[in-house]
Every structure is written in structure tokens, then in C-alpha cells.
Design an enzyme around this catalytic site. Sequence first.
Site, PDB file in Angstrom:
ATOM      1  N   ASP A  51       0.843  -1.200   0.000  1.00  0.00           N
ATOM      2  CA  ASP A  51       0.000   0.000   0.000  1.00  0.00           C
ATOM      3  C   ASP A  51       0.881   1.255   0.000  1.00  0.00           C
ATOM      4  OD1 ASP A  51       0.859  -0.010   2.617  1.00  0.00           O
ATOM      5  OD2 ASP A  51      -1.129   0.254   3.511  1.00  0.00           O
ATOM      6  N   SER A  52       2.210   1.053   0.037  1.00  0.00           N
ATOM      7  CA  SER A  52       3.145   2.166  -0.186  1.00  0.00           C
ATOM      8  C   SER A  52       2.894   2.798  -1.546  1.00  0.00           C
ATOM      9  CB  SER A  52       4.589   1.667  -0.093  1.00  0.00           C
ATOM     10  OG  SER A  52       4.774   0.532  -0.918  1.00  0.00           O
ATOM     11  N   ASP A  90      -1.127  -6.354  -0.228  1.00  0.00           N
ATOM     12  CA  ASP A  90      -1.097  -5.645   1.057  1.00  0.00           C
ATOM     13  C   ASP A  90      -2.496  -5.107   1.368  1.00  0.00           C
ATOM     14  OD1 ASP A  90       0.049  -4.560   3.286  1.00  0.00           O
ATOM     15  OD2 ASP A  90       1.152  -2.989   2.222  1.00  0.00           O
ATOM     16  N   LYS A 120      -0.989  -9.499   3.197  1.00  0.00           N
ATOM     17  CA  LYS A 120      -0.272  -9.014   4.380  1.00  0.00           C
ATOM     18  C   LYS A 120      -1.172  -8.069   5.135  1.00  0.00           C
ATOM     19  CE  LYS A 120       3.018  -5.585   4.148  1.00  0.00           C
ATOM     20  NZ  LYS A 120       2.433  -4.550   5.025  1.00  0.00           N
ATOM     21  N   GLU A 122      -1.178  -5.466   8.872  1.00  0.00           N
ATOM     22  CA  GLU A 122      -0.311  -4.859   9.889  1.00  0.00           C
ATOM     23  C   GLU A 122      -0.809  -5.132  11.296  1.00  0.00           C
ATOM     24  OE1 GLU A 122       0.208  -0.654   9.165  1.00  0.00           O
ATOM     25  OE2 GLU A 122       0.985  -0.978   7.137  1.00  0.00           O
ATOM     26  N   GLU A 190       9.513  -3.807  10.420  1.00  0.00           N
ATOM     27  CA  GLU A 190       9.838  -2.486   9.855  1.00  0.00           C
ATOM     28  C   GLU A 190      10.237  -1.513  10.967  1.00  0.00           C
ATOM     29  OE1 GLU A 190       6.962  -0.850   7.132  1.00  0.00           O
ATOM     30  OE2 GLU A 190       8.004   1.085   7.051  1.00  0.00           O
TER      31      GLU A 190
HETATM   32  O1  KIV Z   1       3.503  -1.023   1.747  1.00  0.00           O
HETATM   33  C1  KIV Z   1       4.643  -1.479   1.661  1.00  0.00           C
HETATM   34  O2  KIV Z   1       5.323  -1.353   0.645  1.00  0.00           O
HETATM   35  C2  KIV Z   1       5.170  -2.190   2.817  1.00  0.00           C
HETATM   36  C3  KIV Z   1       6.631  -2.512   2.803  1.00  0.00           C
HETATM   37  C4  KIV Z   1       7.424  -1.282   2.978  1.00  0.00           C
HETATM   38  C5  KIV Z   1       6.984  -3.533   3.781  1.00  0.00           C
HETATM   39  O3  KIV Z   1       4.461  -2.470   3.724  1.00  0.00           O
END
Ligand code: KIV
Length: 273
Positions: A51-52, A90, A120, A122, A190
Site C-alpha cells: 500500500d506504499s 497488502d 499481508k 499490519e 519495519e
Molecule cells: O507497503 C509497503 O510497501 C510495505 C513494505 C514497505 C513492507 O508495507
Amino acid sequence: MGSGMTVKSLTIRDIIAIKAEAKKVTALTAYDYTSARMADAAGIDLILVGDSLGTVVQGRDTTLAVTMDQMVYHTEMVTRATRRALVVGDMPFLSYQESNPVALKNAGRFLVEGGATAVKLEGGTAASLERISALIEAGIPVMGHLGLTPQSVHAMGGYRIQGKRAKDADRIVAEAKALEAAGVFSMILEGIPEGLAGRVSEAVNVPTIGIGAGPRCDGQILVWHDLLGLTQGHVPKFVKAYASLADTIRAAVHDYTKEVTDGTFPGPDQTYH
Ligand code: KIV
């Protein structure tokens, strides 16, 4: 693939086995077909459609506004390009926090519509563990994410290194063990001190994949734009840029502009006669 060769895509068991064989897991984010194809061909083990993308693709300050529809859209582009790497989608902010059924519906979209192998999410709170168990029970592999969890940016008071105080470090180790007990196949660590990352990595059997967590993790992940030197403005201390593509691209666009302006492009080679 030419010459009848088939490439086996990696499974969650392969990712777990990398740690068991005392090797390192290589991971990278990607958000589109072209990048994912290059990352996959270069031999990366795991691609995270992070989600980056809210910050590096959309230009926002945080990841909070990223939606499920956007994540599924990008995941599909990435999985279309991937032959070997395991692709993880994510789960964006508020796509899993509300309840198990909401989490299940959204996680399922990553697999069904996006073609991902895993998701994934959090956090290591009781609520996160409940979601993780529900997804795993439904057959959806889950990767955890502890330490600096960007979706909690406001709760953390900014993007700050986590686990510096002994009691916070102990909590993160306990959360990592709880994530493993819930069945995650790996976890991102992280923004935590290297000693704590080492402690967590020794405490669990599944691979820890670090970003800003030092060398004692079982693997490393970087954001595509950071690795390639495409990020403009602030770059965190933990990043190593393996190329300076922003400079290369600026120079290429500058040359193109100049040649169009002075009439040297297109030349005879680029013209149908
Ligand atoms: O969103 C993302 O790219 C991440 C990574 C930085 C681990 O969670």
C-alpha cells in the site's frame, strides 16, 4: 518461456524453507506489469504489492487513503507479469480492521481478482490475530507486519522507530510469537533496532523480512522506487539505492525534448520511407 522450460512459482512452503536452509529471502515491492516482470526475471523471491503505492505512485503523504479497488487493480498487473516470485497483496487501511467477515471478503479479492498467493496485514494486537486466524482458516496465507506499521502513523505520532524501550521490545517479541502461533508464513519487521530484529528472528521459525530493521532478519525488502533511485525528496537512512534512475530518466527526457525541438528526432532511422 522458450524451449519448453517451465518455471515453478514459489509457494509459502518454499519461502519458509529458505529460512530453514539458513538462506535469505529476497523481497521487493512492485505496482505494475513492467516492473514486476523485471523483478521476477531478476530472481526476486517475493513481490509485495504494497500500500506504499499511496506514497510512491499516488504522491500522498501517507498510505491511509489507498482503497481495495486500487490494490486489486495493481495486484492484477503484477501477477500477470510474475512467473516465479510469490506475490503478496497488502491489505489497505480499514479493509480488515472492522471485522472478520470484512477482512475475509477483502483478502479473498486479492486472491480471486488479483491473482495473489497471500495477503499481508499490519499489527499484532488481539484484533489483528483474530483476523489472521480467520483468513488462514479460510485458506488464505497471511504475512504479518510488526514494528513501524505505517497505517498507524497517527497513533505512533509519526513514522518513528519502534521498540526502543525494553517494554516495547518485549511486546514486539511477544507479538511475533503470537503471529507465528496464528499461522503466518512470514512477517515484515519495519523500523526497529537491529538487536530487537535479531531477537525476533531467533524467537520464530518463519522468516522475518526486514525494512529498516538491520541485517539480522531472515530476508530484506525494499520499495521499488527506493532501490532504483527513483524516489525524489527525502530518502530514509535504511535505503540503499542500487541505481540512479531518476537522473537517467531526467537526462533522457531532456535529450528527447532537445531533439524534438531542434528537429533531429525523428531521424531517418525512425521514419517509414
Ligand atoms: O507497503 C509497503 O510497501 C510495505 C513494505 C514497505 C513492507 O508495507
